[in-house]
Design an enzyme around this catalytic site. Structure first.
Site, PDB file in Angstrom:
ATOM      1  CD  GLU A   1      -2.917  -1.044   2.369  1.00 62.81           C
ATOM      2  OE1 GLU A   1      -3.989  -1.670   2.275  1.00 62.81           O
ATOM      3  OE2 GLU A   1      -2.599  -0.383   3.390  1.00 62.81           O
TER       4      GLU A   1
ATOM      5  CD  GLU B   1      -4.177  -5.782   4.324  1.00 58.18           C
ATOM      6  OE1 GLU B   1      -5.160  -5.104   4.701  1.00 58.18           O
ATOM      7  OE2 GLU B   1      -3.012  -5.454   4.533  1.00 58.18           O
TER       8      GLU B   1
END
Length: 476
Positions: free
Chosen positions: A169, A379
Protein backbone atom coordinates in the site's frame (compact mmCIF):
# COMPACT_ATOMS: atom_id res chain seq x y z
CA UNK A 1 14.03 -27.68 -5.83
CA UNK A 2 10.59 -26.03 -5.81
CA UNK A 3 9.57 -24.01 -8.86
CA UNK A 4 6.95 -21.32 -9.32
CA UNK A 5 5.17 -23.72 -11.65
CA UNK A 6 4.55 -25.91 -8.61
CA UNK A 7 2.44 -23.25 -6.89
CA UNK A 8 -0.68 -23.93 -8.95
CA UNK A 9 0.09 -27.55 -9.81
CA UNK A 10 -2.40 -28.94 -7.28
CA UNK A 11 -4.88 -26.06 -7.10
CA UNK A 12 -6.25 -23.34 -9.35
CA UNK A 13 -6.64 -20.88 -6.49
CA UNK A 14 -4.79 -19.84 -3.34
CA UNK A 15 -6.87 -19.45 -0.18
CA UNK A 16 -5.19 -17.97 2.86
CA UNK A 17 -4.86 -15.15 5.31
CA UNK A 18 -2.40 -12.35 6.00
CA UNK A 19 -0.46 -10.48 8.67
CA UNK A 20 2.31 -7.86 8.84
CA UNK A 21 5.52 -8.06 10.84
CA UNK A 22 5.10 -5.15 13.26
CA UNK A 23 1.43 -5.95 13.80
CA UNK A 24 1.89 -9.55 14.91
CA UNK A 25 5.50 -10.50 15.65
CA UNK A 26 6.31 -8.71 18.89
CA UNK A 27 9.90 -9.38 20.04
CA UNK A 28 10.56 -5.77 19.10
CA UNK A 29 14.13 -5.74 20.44
CA UNK A 30 15.02 -9.44 20.54
CA UNK A 31 17.78 -11.32 18.72
CA UNK A 32 19.51 -8.31 17.22
CA UNK A 33 16.49 -6.57 15.67
CA UNK A 34 17.02 -2.85 15.10
CA UNK A 35 14.59 -0.21 16.29
CA UNK A 36 11.83 0.71 13.87
CA UNK A 37 9.99 3.94 13.24
CA UNK A 38 6.84 2.53 14.83
CA UNK A 39 8.78 1.40 17.91
CA UNK A 40 9.99 4.95 18.38
CA UNK A 41 6.62 6.54 17.63
CA UNK A 42 4.71 4.34 20.03
CA UNK A 43 7.25 4.72 22.83
CA UNK A 44 7.70 8.49 22.57
CA UNK A 45 4.92 10.29 20.67
CA UNK A 46 1.92 12.03 22.23
CA UNK A 47 0.15 11.17 18.96
CA UNK A 48 -0.02 7.52 20.04
CA UNK A 49 -3.58 8.27 21.12
CA UNK A 50 -4.41 4.84 22.58
CA UNK A 51 -1.05 4.35 24.28
CA UNK A 52 -0.68 0.94 22.63
CA UNK A 53 2.37 -0.55 20.94
CA UNK A 54 3.59 -3.61 19.08
CA UNK A 55 6.26 -4.60 21.59
CA UNK A 56 4.60 -8.00 22.05
CA UNK A 57 1.79 -7.70 19.50
CA UNK A 58 0.38 -11.22 18.92
CA UNK A 59 3.68 -12.88 19.89
CA UNK A 60 3.94 -14.54 16.48
CA UNK A 61 7.73 -14.48 16.85
CA UNK A 62 7.47 -17.21 19.48
CA UNK A 63 4.23 -18.87 18.33
CA UNK A 64 4.50 -19.03 14.54
CA UNK A 65 4.17 -22.81 14.46
CA UNK A 66 0.89 -22.69 16.35
CA UNK A 67 -0.46 -20.03 13.98
CA UNK A 68 0.60 -21.90 10.85
CA UNK A 69 -0.90 -25.11 12.26
CA UNK A 70 -4.19 -23.28 12.72
CA UNK A 71 -4.08 -22.10 9.11
CA UNK A 72 -3.62 -25.69 7.97
CA UNK A 73 -6.47 -26.91 10.18
CA UNK A 74 -8.60 -24.15 8.68
CA UNK A 75 -8.05 -25.40 5.13
CA UNK A 76 -5.76 -22.55 4.09
CA UNK A 77 -3.00 -23.29 1.59
CA UNK A 78 -1.11 -19.99 1.63
CA UNK A 79 0.09 -17.37 4.11
CA UNK A 80 0.95 -13.77 3.31
CA UNK A 81 3.32 -12.12 5.77
CA UNK A 82 5.86 -9.32 5.75
CA UNK A 83 9.51 -9.21 6.74
CA UNK A 84 10.71 -6.63 9.22
CA UNK A 85 13.44 -4.65 7.45
CA UNK A 86 15.09 -3.80 10.79
CA UNK A 87 15.14 -7.46 11.80
CA UNK A 88 17.27 -8.23 8.71
CA UNK A 89 19.31 -5.00 8.56
CA UNK A 90 19.14 -3.37 12.02
CA UNK A 91 20.39 -0.02 10.68
CA UNK A 92 18.44 -0.26 7.43
CA UNK A 93 21.66 -0.82 5.50
CA UNK A 94 25.01 -2.47 6.05
CA UNK A 95 25.33 -5.21 8.66
CA UNK A 96 23.06 -8.23 8.31
CA UNK A 97 21.47 -9.76 11.41
CA UNK A 98 21.79 -13.53 11.01
CA UNK A 99 19.25 -14.25 13.74
CA UNK A 100 16.69 -12.31 11.74
CA UNK A 101 17.50 -14.42 8.68
CA UNK A 102 17.15 -17.54 10.83
CA UNK A 103 13.71 -16.54 12.08
CA UNK A 104 12.25 -16.03 8.61
CA UNK A 105 13.93 -19.21 7.38
CA UNK A 106 12.13 -21.03 10.17
CA UNK A 107 8.77 -19.51 9.25
CA UNK A 108 9.22 -20.22 5.53
CA UNK A 109 10.43 -23.78 6.12
CA UNK A 110 7.56 -24.56 8.47
CA UNK A 111 5.06 -23.20 5.94
CA UNK A 112 6.48 -25.50 3.28
CA UNK A 113 6.57 -28.45 5.66
CA UNK A 114 2.83 -27.91 6.15
CA UNK A 115 2.12 -27.32 2.42
CA UNK A 116 1.35 -23.65 2.98
CA UNK A 117 2.60 -21.37 0.19
CA UNK A 118 4.57 -18.41 1.64
CA UNK A 119 3.76 -15.03 0.08
CA UNK A 120 6.32 -12.50 1.31
CA UNK A 121 6.03 -8.71 1.43
CA UNK A 122 9.30 -6.83 1.90
CA UNK A 123 7.90 -3.61 3.38
CA UNK A 124 4.67 -3.12 5.31
CA UNK A 125 4.94 0.34 6.91
CA UNK A 126 7.77 -0.54 9.37
CA UNK A 127 10.76 1.58 8.35
CA UNK A 128 14.05 1.16 10.28
CA UNK A 129 14.45 4.13 12.62
CA UNK A 130 17.94 4.95 11.37
CA UNK A 131 16.52 5.55 7.89
CA UNK A 132 13.51 7.46 9.20
CA UNK A 133 15.91 9.82 10.96
CA UNK A 134 17.60 10.51 7.61
CA UNK A 135 14.35 11.73 6.06
CA UNK A 136 12.71 8.37 5.42
CA UNK A 137 10.87 8.13 2.11
CA UNK A 138 11.60 11.77 1.26
CA UNK A 139 15.31 10.89 1.01
CA UNK A 140 15.98 9.50 -2.46
CA UNK A 141 18.89 7.42 -1.13
CA UNK A 142 16.34 5.14 0.52
CA UNK A 143 15.48 3.69 -2.89
CA UNK A 144 18.97 2.16 -3.07
CA UNK A 145 18.86 1.06 0.57
CA UNK A 146 15.59 -0.73 -0.13
CA UNK A 147 17.11 -2.42 -3.18
CA UNK A 148 20.05 -3.57 -1.04
CA UNK A 149 17.63 -5.00 1.55
CA UNK A 150 15.53 -6.68 -1.14
CA UNK A 151 18.58 -8.38 -2.65
CA UNK A 152 19.52 -9.82 0.75
CA UNK A 153 16.02 -11.30 1.04
CA UNK A 154 16.04 -12.67 -2.51
CA UNK A 155 19.41 -14.33 -1.88
CA UNK A 156 18.42 -15.83 1.48
CA UNK A 157 14.82 -16.86 0.78
CA UNK A 158 14.36 -16.88 -3.01
CA UNK A 159 14.99 -20.60 -3.40
CA UNK A 160 11.77 -21.32 -1.48
CA UNK A 161 9.57 -18.21 -1.69
CA UNK A 162 7.82 -18.03 -5.05
CA UNK A 163 5.45 -15.10 -4.49
CA UNK A 164 6.91 -11.72 -3.53
CA UNK A 165 5.54 -8.22 -3.02
CA UNK A 166 7.87 -5.25 -2.77
CA UNK A 167 5.76 -2.73 -0.83
CA UNK A 168 2.37 -2.86 0.84
CA UNK A 169 0.00 0.00 0.00
CA UNK A 170 2.45 2.75 -1.03
CA UNK A 171 -0.45 5.12 -1.66
CA UNK A 172 -2.27 4.54 1.62
CA UNK A 173 0.99 4.50 3.57
CA UNK A 174 1.83 7.91 2.11
CA UNK A 175 -1.73 9.10 2.77
CA UNK A 176 -1.60 8.26 6.47
CA UNK A 177 1.92 9.62 6.87
CA UNK A 178 1.44 12.88 4.94
CA UNK A 179 -2.27 13.67 4.58
CA UNK A 180 -4.09 12.25 7.61
CA UNK A 181 -0.99 12.59 9.78
CA UNK A 182 -1.87 9.64 12.03
CA UNK A 183 1.20 7.57 11.01
CA UNK A 184 4.75 8.73 11.67
CA UNK A 185 6.17 11.21 10.72
CA UNK A 186 2.69 12.71 11.12
CA UNK A 187 2.48 15.38 8.43
CA UNK A 188 -0.98 16.83 7.82
CA UNK A 189 -2.38 17.77 4.39
CA UNK A 190 1.14 17.83 2.91
CA UNK A 191 0.47 17.29 -0.80
CA UNK A 192 4.12 17.74 -1.76
CA UNK A 193 5.32 14.97 0.54
CA UNK A 194 2.33 12.79 -0.37
CA UNK A 195 3.34 12.57 -4.01
CA UNK A 196 7.12 12.54 -3.41
CA UNK A 197 6.66 9.56 -1.10
CA UNK A 198 4.75 7.71 -3.80
CA UNK A 199 7.40 8.47 -6.40
CA UNK A 200 10.23 7.24 -4.17
CA UNK A 201 8.29 4.18 -3.03
CA UNK A 202 7.57 3.20 -6.62
CA UNK A 203 11.16 3.89 -7.67
CA UNK A 204 12.38 1.66 -4.83
CA UNK A 205 9.92 -1.03 -5.91
CA UNK A 206 11.07 -0.81 -9.52
CA UNK A 207 14.72 -1.17 -8.50
CA UNK A 208 13.88 -4.25 -6.42
CA UNK A 209 11.83 -5.80 -9.22
CA UNK A 210 14.73 -5.28 -11.62
CA UNK A 211 17.16 -6.87 -9.13
CA UNK A 212 14.78 -9.83 -8.74
CA UNK A 213 14.89 -10.38 -12.49
CA UNK A 214 18.63 -9.81 -12.82
CA UNK A 215 19.22 -12.36 -10.05
CA UNK A 216 16.99 -14.76 -12.00
CA UNK A 217 14.91 -15.59 -8.93
CA UNK A 218 12.29 -18.17 -9.82
CA UNK A 219 8.90 -16.75 -8.91
CA UNK A 220 6.68 -13.71 -9.37
CA UNK A 221 7.01 -10.27 -7.88
CA UNK A 222 4.61 -7.35 -7.74
CA UNK A 223 3.34 -4.60 -5.49
CA UNK A 224 0.27 -4.39 -3.25
CA UNK A 225 -2.09 -1.47 -3.85
CA UNK A 226 -5.02 -0.45 -1.67
CA UNK A 227 -8.09 -0.37 -3.86
CA UNK A 228 -8.88 3.22 -4.71
CA UNK A 229 -11.48 2.70 -7.42
CA UNK A 230 -13.19 6.03 -7.90
CA UNK A 231 -16.95 6.34 -8.23
CA UNK A 232 -18.58 9.70 -8.87
CA UNK A 233 -21.69 10.91 -7.09
CA UNK A 234 -24.34 11.27 -9.84
CA UNK A 235 -25.06 14.82 -8.62
CA UNK A 236 -21.44 15.92 -9.19
CA UNK A 237 -20.49 18.60 -11.70
CA UNK A 238 -17.71 18.09 -14.29
CA UNK A 239 -17.74 14.36 -13.70
CA UNK A 240 -15.06 13.37 -16.22
CA UNK A 241 -12.61 15.94 -14.88
CA UNK A 242 -13.35 15.02 -11.26
CA UNK A 243 -12.76 11.35 -12.06
CA UNK A 244 -9.42 12.11 -13.71
CA UNK A 245 -8.19 14.20 -10.77
CA UNK A 246 -9.42 11.79 -8.08
CA UNK A 247 -8.13 8.74 -9.93
CA UNK A 248 -4.68 10.33 -10.07
CA UNK A 249 -4.84 11.15 -6.38
CA UNK A 250 -5.81 7.61 -5.35
CA UNK A 251 -4.39 5.28 -8.00
CA UNK A 252 -2.35 6.36 -10.95
CA UNK A 253 1.03 6.97 -9.28
CA UNK A 254 0.95 3.32 -8.20
CA UNK A 255 -0.89 1.40 -10.90
CA UNK A 256 0.82 2.92 -13.95
CA UNK A 257 4.41 2.26 -12.79
CA UNK A 258 3.45 -1.16 -11.40
CA UNK A 259 1.52 -2.42 -14.43
CA UNK A 260 2.83 -0.33 -17.34
CA UNK A 261 6.42 0.37 -16.27
CA UNK A 262 6.29 4.15 -16.55
CA UNK A 263 5.06 7.27 -14.80
CA UNK A 264 1.51 8.41 -15.62
CA UNK A 265 1.17 10.36 -18.87
CA UNK A 266 -0.82 13.03 -17.02
CA UNK A 267 1.86 13.62 -14.35
CA UNK A 268 2.94 17.06 -15.59
CA UNK A 269 -0.66 18.20 -15.88
CA UNK A 270 -1.42 16.95 -12.37
CA UNK A 271 1.62 18.69 -10.90
CA UNK A 272 -0.10 21.93 -11.88
CA UNK A 273 -3.53 20.77 -10.76
CA UNK A 274 -2.38 19.75 -7.26
CA UNK A 275 0.45 22.32 -7.07
CA UNK A 276 3.37 20.01 -6.29
CA UNK A 277 6.71 19.02 -7.77
CA UNK A 278 8.69 15.80 -7.93
CA UNK A 279 12.41 15.51 -7.31
CA UNK A 280 13.16 13.10 -10.13
CA UNK A 281 16.06 10.67 -10.10
CA UNK A 282 18.44 10.31 -13.03
CA UNK A 283 17.32 7.72 -15.58
CA UNK A 284 14.01 7.17 -13.80
CA UNK A 285 12.23 6.33 -17.06
CA UNK A 286 14.64 3.44 -17.61
CA UNK A 287 14.34 2.31 -13.98
CA UNK A 288 10.54 2.25 -14.15
CA UNK A 289 10.59 0.46 -17.51
CA UNK A 290 12.61 -2.37 -15.95
CA UNK A 291 10.50 -2.44 -12.80
CA UNK A 292 7.14 -3.60 -14.12
CA UNK A 293 5.72 -6.29 -11.87
CA UNK A 294 4.43 -9.76 -12.69
CA UNK A 295 1.15 -9.36 -10.84
CA UNK A 296 -0.86 -6.92 -8.74
CA UNK A 297 -1.72 -7.48 -5.12
CA UNK A 298 -4.95 -5.69 -4.26
CA UNK A 299 -6.09 -4.81 -0.76
CA UNK A 300 -9.78 -4.30 -1.19
CA UNK A 301 -12.15 -2.89 1.41
CA UNK A 302 -13.97 0.08 -0.12
CA UNK A 303 -14.27 2.58 -2.96
CA UNK A 304 -13.51 6.32 -3.20
CA UNK A 305 -16.89 8.03 -3.62
CA UNK A 306 -16.40 11.66 -4.62
CA UNK A 307 -18.01 14.77 -6.06
CA UNK A 308 -16.91 18.28 -7.06
CA UNK A 309 -15.56 20.61 -4.38
CA UNK A 310 -18.41 22.71 -3.04
CA UNK A 311 -16.86 24.97 -0.41
CA UNK A 312 -14.57 25.01 2.61
CA UNK A 313 -10.87 24.59 3.26
CA UNK A 314 -8.92 21.38 2.75
CA UNK A 315 -9.84 18.94 5.50
CA UNK A 316 -9.23 15.27 6.16
CA UNK A 317 -11.85 13.17 7.92
CA UNK A 318 -10.43 10.10 9.62
CA UNK A 319 -11.62 8.18 12.64
CA UNK A 320 -9.10 6.33 14.81
CA UNK A 321 -11.37 6.45 17.86
CA UNK A 322 -13.99 4.02 16.61
CA UNK A 323 -17.33 4.18 18.40
CA UNK A 324 -16.07 7.16 20.41
CA UNK A 325 -16.24 9.32 17.28
CA UNK A 326 -18.92 10.08 14.72
CA UNK A 327 -16.40 11.03 12.01
CA UNK A 328 -16.86 9.45 8.58
CA UNK A 329 -13.80 8.62 6.50
CA UNK A 330 -13.16 11.07 3.67
CA UNK A 331 -11.40 14.19 2.41
CA UNK A 332 -12.02 17.68 1.05
CA UNK A 333 -9.34 19.12 -1.25
CA UNK A 334 -10.02 22.81 -1.75
CA UNK A 335 -10.79 23.66 -5.35
CA UNK A 336 -10.47 20.05 -6.55
CA UNK A 337 -12.91 17.46 -5.17
CA UNK A 338 -14.36 16.14 -1.94
CA UNK A 339 -15.75 12.90 -0.60
CA UNK A 340 -19.43 12.25 -0.94
CA UNK A 341 -21.26 10.29 1.72
CA UNK A 342 -23.80 7.77 0.46
CA UNK A 343 -26.46 7.31 3.14
CA UNK A 344 -27.59 4.05 1.53
CA UNK A 345 -24.27 2.31 2.22
CA UNK A 346 -23.36 0.72 5.57
CA UNK A 347 -20.32 1.92 7.51
CA UNK A 348 -18.18 0.28 10.14
CA UNK A 349 -17.50 1.74 13.59
CA UNK A 350 -14.51 3.63 12.17
CA UNK A 351 -16.55 5.51 9.57
CA UNK A 352 -15.51 3.49 6.50
CA UNK A 353 -17.96 2.23 3.90
CA UNK A 354 -18.91 -1.45 3.92
CA UNK A 355 -19.64 -2.06 0.26
CA UNK A 356 -18.77 -5.60 -0.95
CA UNK A 357 -20.08 -4.85 -4.45
CA UNK A 358 -16.88 -2.87 -4.98
CA UNK A 359 -14.93 -6.16 -5.07
CA UNK A 360 -16.57 -6.88 -8.42
CA UNK A 361 -16.48 -3.41 -9.96
CA UNK A 362 -12.88 -2.70 -8.88
CA UNK A 363 -11.61 -5.98 -10.31
CA UNK A 364 -13.40 -5.39 -13.60
CA UNK A 365 -11.97 -1.87 -13.79
CA UNK A 366 -8.41 -3.19 -13.40
CA UNK A 367 -9.09 -5.80 -16.10
CA UNK A 368 -10.50 -3.30 -18.55
CA UNK A 369 -8.01 -0.48 -18.02
CA UNK A 370 -4.76 -2.30 -17.34
CA UNK A 371 -4.77 -5.39 -19.55
CA UNK A 372 -6.14 -8.00 -17.16
CA UNK A 373 -3.03 -8.64 -15.06
CA UNK A 374 -2.68 -11.54 -12.65
CA UNK A 375 -4.30 -10.39 -9.39
CA UNK A 376 -4.11 -11.68 -5.85
CA UNK A 377 -6.53 -10.22 -3.30
CA UNK A 378 -3.80 -9.56 -0.75
CA UNK A 379 -6.13 -8.21 1.96
CA UNK A 380 -9.83 -8.14 2.58
CA UNK A 381 -11.66 -8.27 5.88
CA UNK A 382 -13.85 -6.49 8.38
CA UNK A 383 -12.83 -4.84 11.64
CA UNK A 384 -15.27 -4.98 14.54
CA UNK A 385 -15.50 -4.84 18.32
CA UNK A 386 -15.93 -8.33 19.72
CA UNK A 387 -17.24 -9.88 22.93
CA UNK A 388 -16.19 -13.49 23.57
CA UNK A 389 -18.23 -15.96 25.60
CA UNK A 390 -16.96 -17.48 28.85
CA UNK A 391 -14.70 -19.84 26.86
CA UNK A 392 -13.20 -17.08 24.73
CA UNK A 393 -15.21 -18.09 21.64
CA UNK A 394 -16.43 -15.32 19.35
CA UNK A 395 -19.56 -15.64 17.21
CA UNK A 396 -18.65 -12.99 14.63
CA UNK A 397 -21.76 -13.31 12.47
CA UNK A 398 -21.40 -9.74 11.22
CA UNK A 399 -17.95 -10.56 9.82
CA UNK A 400 -19.23 -13.76 8.21
CA UNK A 401 -22.08 -11.95 6.47
CA UNK A 402 -19.75 -9.33 4.96
CA UNK A 403 -17.00 -11.90 4.29
CA UNK A 404 -19.42 -14.00 2.26
CA UNK A 405 -20.60 -11.03 0.21
CA UNK A 406 -17.03 -10.03 -0.68
CA UNK A 407 -16.13 -13.57 -1.70
CA UNK A 408 -19.23 -14.00 -3.85
CA UNK A 409 -18.43 -10.76 -5.69
CA UNK A 410 -14.80 -11.88 -6.15
CA UNK A 411 -15.89 -15.19 -7.66
CA UNK A 412 -18.34 -13.32 -9.89
CA UNK A 413 -15.43 -11.20 -11.17
CA UNK A 414 -13.41 -14.37 -11.73
CA UNK A 415 -16.30 -15.83 -13.72
CA UNK A 416 -16.37 -12.58 -15.73
CA UNK A 417 -12.80 -13.16 -16.84
CA UNK A 418 -10.74 -11.31 -14.24
CA UNK A 419 -7.41 -13.11 -13.76
CA UNK A 420 -7.68 -13.37 -9.97
CA UNK A 421 -5.85 -16.38 -8.55
CA UNK A 422 -5.78 -15.93 -4.78
CA UNK A 423 -7.47 -14.47 -1.72
CA UNK A 424 -5.98 -13.55 1.67
CA UNK A 425 -8.29 -12.70 4.52
CA UNK A 426 -7.11 -9.94 6.85
CA UNK A 427 -6.12 -11.14 9.33
CA UNK A 428 -4.85 -14.57 10.31
CA UNK A 429 -5.27 -13.72 13.97
CA UNK A 430 -6.10 -10.65 16.05
CA UNK A 431 -3.22 -8.22 15.98
CA UNK A 432 -2.11 -4.65 16.54
CA UNK A 433 -4.17 -2.47 14.21
CA UNK A 434 -1.67 0.39 13.92
CA UNK A 435 -2.90 3.60 15.53
CA UNK A 436 -6.22 1.89 16.40
CA UNK A 437 -4.48 -0.41 18.88
CA UNK A 438 -6.00 -3.78 19.78
CA UNK A 439 -9.74 -3.23 20.21
CA UNK A 440 -10.31 -3.12 16.46
CA UNK A 441 -10.27 -6.83 15.70
CA UNK A 442 -9.81 -8.45 12.29
CA UNK A 443 -8.63 -11.98 13.04
CA UNK A 444 -10.10 -15.32 12.13
CA UNK A 445 -8.53 -16.46 15.39
CA UNK A 446 -9.05 -14.61 18.65
CA UNK A 447 -5.93 -13.71 20.61
CA UNK A 448 -6.48 -13.32 24.33
CA UNK A 449 -3.88 -10.64 24.96
CA UNK A 450 -4.46 -10.82 28.73
CA UNK A 451 -4.11 -14.59 28.99
CA UNK A 452 -0.73 -15.62 27.57
CA UNK A 453 -1.81 -14.84 23.98
CA UNK A 454 -4.12 -17.84 23.92
CA UNK A 455 -5.48 -18.60 20.43
CA UNK A 456 -9.21 -19.40 20.05
CA UNK A 457 -10.61 -19.86 16.51
CA UNK A 458 -13.74 -17.78 15.88
CA UNK A 459 -16.92 -18.78 14.13
CA UNK A 460 -15.58 -17.07 10.97
CA UNK A 461 -12.52 -19.34 11.03
CA UNK A 462 -14.74 -22.42 10.71
CA UNK A 463 -16.99 -20.70 8.18
CA UNK A 464 -13.98 -19.89 5.97
CA UNK A 465 -12.78 -23.49 6.25
CA UNK A 466 -16.16 -24.71 4.98
CA UNK A 467 -16.18 -22.13 2.19
CA UNK A 468 -12.74 -23.26 0.98
CA UNK A 469 -13.76 -26.92 1.12
CA UNK A 470 -16.95 -26.26 -0.82
CA UNK A 471 -15.06 -24.28 -3.47
CA UNK A 472 -12.57 -27.12 -3.88
CA UNK A 473 -15.34 -29.72 -4.26
CA UNK A 474 -17.24 -27.62 -6.79
CA UNK A 475 -14.21 -26.87 -8.99
CA UNK A 476 -12.85 -30.41 -9.31
Amino acid sequence: MRKYSDVFSDTDFLWGSATAAYQCEGAWNEDGKGEGEWDYFNHHSVLNIHNEDGDEASDFYHRYKEDIDLMVEGGQNTYRFSISWARILPNGTGEINQKGIDFYNNVINYCLEKNVEPNVTLFHYDLPLKLAAQGGWLNNKITDYFDEYAKVCFKEFGDRVKIWATINEPRYYSYCSNIVGNYPPNRYADIQSYFQYQYNLMLASAKAVNSFKQMKVDGIIGIVHDNGSVEIDPTAENQEEIFKIADFFYNRMILVPALEGKLPDELEEMKKTFNFMIYHSDNDAEIFSKGKGDYLGLNLYNRQYVKHWENGETEIFHNNKGADSMSLEGIRLKGLFESSFDKEVRRNKWGREINPRVMHTALLEIKERYGNPLILIAENGHGIYETPDENGYVEDDERIEIFNEFLEYMLKAKADGVNVKGYYHWATMDLYSWINGYEKRYGLVRVDFKNDFKRIPKKSYYWYKDFINNYSKNTK
